[in-house]
Design a protein around this motif. Sequence first.
Motif, PDB file in Angstrom:
ATOM      1  N   LEU A  84       0.065 -23.913 -15.386  1.00 13.49           N
ATOM      2  CA  LEU A  84      -0.803 -22.761 -15.659  1.00 13.49           C
ATOM      3  C   LEU A  84      -1.876 -23.116 -16.688  1.00 13.49           C
ATOM      4  O   LEU A  84      -3.060 -22.801 -16.497  1.00 13.49           O
ATOM      5  CB  LEU A  84       0.030 -21.581 -16.168  1.00 13.49           C
ATOM      6  CG  LEU A  84      -0.765 -20.357 -16.628  1.00 13.49           C
ATOM      7  CD1 LEU A  84      -1.447 -19.689 -15.434  1.00 13.49           C
ATOM      8  CD2 LEU A  84       0.143 -19.382 -17.349  1.00 13.49           C
ATOM      9  N   THR A  88      -5.744 -23.168 -15.562  1.00 18.23           N
ATOM     10  CA  THR A  88      -6.624 -22.180 -16.192  1.00 18.23           C
ATOM     11  C   THR A  88      -7.729 -22.877 -16.975  1.00 18.23           C
ATOM     12  O   THR A  88      -8.883 -22.429 -16.949  1.00 18.23           O
ATOM     13  CB  THR A  88      -5.809 -21.235 -17.105  1.00 18.23           C
ATOM     14  OG1 THR A  88      -4.753 -20.659 -16.333  1.00 18.23           O
ATOM     15  CG2 THR A  88      -6.686 -20.142 -17.683  1.00 18.23           C
ATOM     16  N   THR A  89      -7.399 -23.955 -17.662  1.00 17.98           N
ATOM     17  CA  THR A  89      -8.416 -24.713 -18.394  1.00 17.98           C
ATOM     18  C   THR A  89      -9.469 -25.251 -17.431  1.00 17.98           C
ATOM     19  O   THR A  89     -10.674 -25.151 -17.699  1.00 17.98           O
ATOM     20  CB  THR A  89      -7.772 -25.863 -19.194  1.00 17.98           C
ATOM     21  OG1 THR A  89      -6.815 -25.327 -20.109  1.00 17.98           O
ATOM     22  CG2 THR A  89      -8.819 -26.652 -19.969  1.00 17.98           C
ATOM     23  N   ARG A  91     -10.193 -24.074 -14.433  1.00 20.68           N
ATOM     24  CA  ARG A  91     -10.897 -22.944 -13.825  1.00 20.68           C
ATOM     25  C   ARG A  91     -11.951 -22.373 -14.771  1.00 20.68           C
ATOM     26  O   ARG A  91     -13.016 -21.940 -14.343  1.00 20.68           O
ATOM     27  CB  ARG A  91      -9.876 -21.862 -13.465  1.00 20.68           C
ATOM     28  CG  ARG A  91     -10.423 -20.742 -12.618  1.00 20.68           C
ATOM     29  CD  ARG A  91      -9.348 -19.753 -12.208  1.00 20.68           C
ATOM     30  NE  ARG A  91      -8.268 -20.401 -11.462  1.00 20.68           N
ATOM     31  CZ  ARG A  91      -6.996 -20.450 -11.885  1.00 20.68           C
ATOM     32  NH1 ARG A  91      -6.638 -19.887 -13.027  1.00 20.68           N
ATOM     33  NH2 ARG A  91      -6.077 -21.044 -11.164  1.00 20.68           N
ATOM     34  N   ARG A  92     -11.668 -22.359 -16.045  1.00 20.78           N
ATOM     35  CA  ARG A  92     -12.565 -21.767 -17.055  1.00 20.78           C
ATOM     36  C   ARG A  92     -13.307 -22.819 -17.864  1.00 20.78           C
ATOM     37  O   ARG A  92     -13.817 -22.530 -18.944  1.00 20.78           O
ATOM     38  CB  ARG A  92     -11.750 -20.895 -18.005  1.00 20.78           C
ATOM     39  CG  ARG A  92     -10.959 -19.800 -17.358  1.00 20.78           C
ATOM     40  CD  ARG A  92     -11.871 -18.708 -16.844  1.00 20.78           C
ATOM     41  NE  ARG A  92     -11.116 -17.535 -16.481  1.00 20.78           N
ATOM     42  CZ  ARG A  92     -11.488 -16.305 -16.722  1.00 20.78           C
ATOM     43  NH1 ARG A  92     -12.636 -16.079 -17.303  1.00 20.78           N
ATOM     44  NH2 ARG A  92     -10.748 -15.300 -16.359  1.00 20.78           N
ATOM     45  N   CYS A 124      -8.179 -22.291 -24.307  1.00 22.23           N
ATOM     46  CA  CYS A 124      -7.639 -21.658 -23.107  1.00 22.23           C
ATOM     47  C   CYS A 124      -6.442 -20.777 -23.465  1.00 22.23           C
ATOM     48  O   CYS A 124      -6.344 -19.637 -23.001  1.00 22.23           O
ATOM     49  CB  CYS A 124      -7.228 -22.720 -22.089  1.00 22.23           C
ATOM     50  SG  CYS A 124      -6.490 -22.023 -20.599  1.00 22.23           S
ATOM     51  N   GLN A 125      -5.576 -21.291 -24.306  1.00 22.34           N
ATOM     52  CA  GLN A 125      -4.412 -20.505 -24.724  1.00 22.34           C
ATOM     53  C   GLN A 125      -4.836 -19.246 -25.468  1.00 22.34           C
ATOM     54  O   GLN A 125      -4.300 -18.162 -25.233  1.00 22.34           O
ATOM     55  CB  GLN A 125      -3.499 -21.340 -25.618  1.00 22.34           C
ATOM     56  CG  GLN A 125      -2.772 -22.435 -24.892  1.00 22.34           C
ATOM     57  CD  GLN A 125      -1.945 -23.239 -25.845  1.00 22.34           C
ATOM     58  OE1 GLN A 125      -0.826 -22.856 -26.157  1.00 22.34           O
ATOM     59  NE2 GLN A 125      -2.495 -24.347 -26.320  1.00 22.34           N
ATOM     60  N   PHE A 128      -7.469 -16.980 -22.718  1.00 26.03           N
ATOM     61  CA  PHE A 128      -7.105 -16.599 -21.360  1.00 26.03           C
ATOM     62  C   PHE A 128      -5.602 -16.435 -21.132  1.00 26.03           C
ATOM     63  O   PHE A 128      -5.205 -15.762 -20.188  1.00 26.03           O
ATOM     64  CB  PHE A 128      -7.674 -17.612 -20.359  1.00 26.03           C
ATOM     65  CG  PHE A 128      -9.155 -17.793 -20.506  1.00 26.03           C
ATOM     66  CD1 PHE A 128     -10.036 -16.756 -20.237  1.00 26.03           C
ATOM     67  CD2 PHE A 128      -9.673 -18.993 -20.943  1.00 26.03           C
ATOM     68  CE1 PHE A 128     -11.405 -16.917 -20.388  1.00 26.03           C
ATOM     69  CE2 PHE A 128     -11.045 -19.163 -21.100  1.00 26.03           C
ATOM     70  CZ  PHE A 128     -11.907 -18.119 -20.816  1.00 26.03           C
ATOM     71  N   LEU A 129      -4.784 -17.040 -21.964  1.00 29.54           N
ATOM     72  CA  LEU A 129      -3.341 -16.942 -21.777  1.00 29.54           C
ATOM     73  C   LEU A 129      -2.683 -16.037 -22.814  1.00 29.54           C
ATOM     74  O   LEU A 129      -1.459 -15.894 -22.816  1.00 29.54           O
ATOM     75  CB  LEU A 129      -2.695 -18.341 -21.800  1.00 29.54           C
ATOM     76  CG  LEU A 129      -3.197 -19.316 -20.736  1.00 29.54           C
ATOM     77  CD1 LEU A 129      -2.440 -20.636 -20.828  1.00 29.54           C
ATOM     78  CD2 LEU A 129      -3.087 -18.727 -19.348  1.00 29.54           C
TER      79      LEU A 129
END
Length: 158
Positions: A84, A88-89, A91-92, A124-125, A128-129
């Motif tokens: 994840l 996510t990293t 993707r963003r 990212c954490q 987005f997380l």
Amino acid sequence: MPGAGKARQAPPPVKTVARKGGVGHDCPMTASKSDSRPAPPSPRGTALDLLEAVLGRKRPLDEALQDHAGFSTLAVRDRAFARLLTATTLRRLGQIDALIAGALERPLPKKARGVRDILRLGLCQLLFLETPAHAAVATAVDLAEKRGCGPLKGLVNA
């Protein structure tokens, strides 16, 4: 004397494992002081390795996941988090890189790719997380230290 005619065989060579901080990163992994066994992989360290494989070596994420030696040894929950975090990293990535560039007084040198990837994972954490700030920053600083980026851990902490 029994066995006098036999040549004495040398014991088999002992295999040692040399561990680096991810191929291509500018921060070499430092060896453990008291134990020669490699440390078990962490989900964030695995995510850092995967990010380097995808961005640095242009490998597809699924292939990098399959080929990463430590990924399959992680607990199921940790594997899910590493995947994840990496996905996510990636993707963003555009948003994350724009934030990093805007926060720095001068751009990071190309050779600081390891630190850049650690910053990417930390952001990212945070963004987005929904990882608590203290946890995201502390783990990013720890990862920088473990990967031999100690001189730049102040930047990671900022």
